[in-house]
Write an enzyme that holds these catalytic residues in place. Structure first.
Site, short mmCIF file in Angstrom:
data_model
loop_
_atom_site.label_atom_id
_atom_site.label_comp_id
_atom_site.label_asym_id
_atom_site.label_seq_id
_atom_site.Cartn_x
_atom_site.Cartn_y
_atom_site.Cartn_z
CG ASP A 16 -44.24 29.09 -16.30
OD1 ASP A 16 -43.76 28.63 -17.34
OD2 ASP A 16 -45.16 28.53 -15.66
CE LYS A 39 -45.04 25.51 -17.41
NZ LYS A 39 -46.18 26.06 -16.68
CB CYS A 80 -44.53 26.25 -12.83
SG CYS A 80 -46.28 26.31 -13.31
#
Ligand code: VGL
Ligand code: ZN
Length: 202
Positions: free
Chosen positions: A12, A109, A154
């Site tokens: 990310d 995701k 994450c």
């Protein structure tokens, strides 16, 4: 060069998690040059991309009266309510402009409107797979190095899931940055160590 059963997972590194982004992580962009350099050592590189539809259930704006960063109970457990971020196709969802994106695989995701997905392996119900495990196993990958944002969300969830799945996992903490919300960084550090993840600072 790393062995070909060793993959780099870059979590990310997107505009919304960098300074001036919607869910900015302090100094989030400082890790980009180091990640780009590390990519050169790996044949197998996977990028993940947080990828939410408008009105996602993890957004405080989807829960009338709820405050940003408050916690609600979802059917799958407690969920932090975030500012709107990483909305599919918006500039905030793009990778940081200097990140090398010539990876083998980009896995998105958080696209299910009803479930958040911190981990690159499972949605936050801890059972719906993203498919990443199958990709890595069919390529014969056994060892993972993880970097990216955010360390306590994450990266943490991805590292713990990977360790539980039997991968040998190292997080390069110098190539991550944390949100650090209500003790989340300390909890994540303990949780990763307990799961057998190696934390390595450079
Ligand atoms: C993340 C909060 C919400 C992350 C993603 O990438 O750590 N954190 N969505
Ligand atoms: Zn998100």
């Amino acid at each position: 060069m790393q062995a070909n059963d060793h993959a780099l997972i870059v979590i990310d590194v997107q505009n919304d998690f960098c300074p001036r982004g919607a869910l900015a992580v302090a100094d989030g962009d400082a890790i980009v040059p180091g990640i780009n350099a590390l990519m050169q050592d790996f044949d197998a590189v996977v990028l993940t991309q947080d990828w939410h539809p408008h009105g996602h259930s993890s957004f405080a704006s989807s829960h009338p009266g709820a405050e940003v960063m408050s916690i609600v109970d979802m059917p799958y457990g407690p969920q932090v309510l975030w500012p709107d971020h990483c909305i599919q196709g918006t500039p905030g969802s793009d990778f940081h402009g200097h990140l090398r994106t010539d990876a083998n695989l980009i896995i998105r995701k958080g696209y299910n409107p009803a479930i958040d997905s911190y981990s690159a392996f499972f949605e936050n119900d801890h059972e719906t797979p993203t498919g990443l495990e199958g990709y890595l196993r069919t390529r014969g990958i056994k060892t993972l190095t993880m970097v990216g944002l955010a360390l306590d969300f994450c990266v943490n969830y991805s590292a713990v899931d990977a360790a539980k799945l039997g991968f040998d996992v190292t997080v390069r903490t110098d190539l991550t940055r944390a949100i650090d919300l209500g003790g989340s960084l300390e909890a994540a550090t303990t949780g990763m160590r307990d799961a057998g993840v190696t934390l390595k600072d450079a």
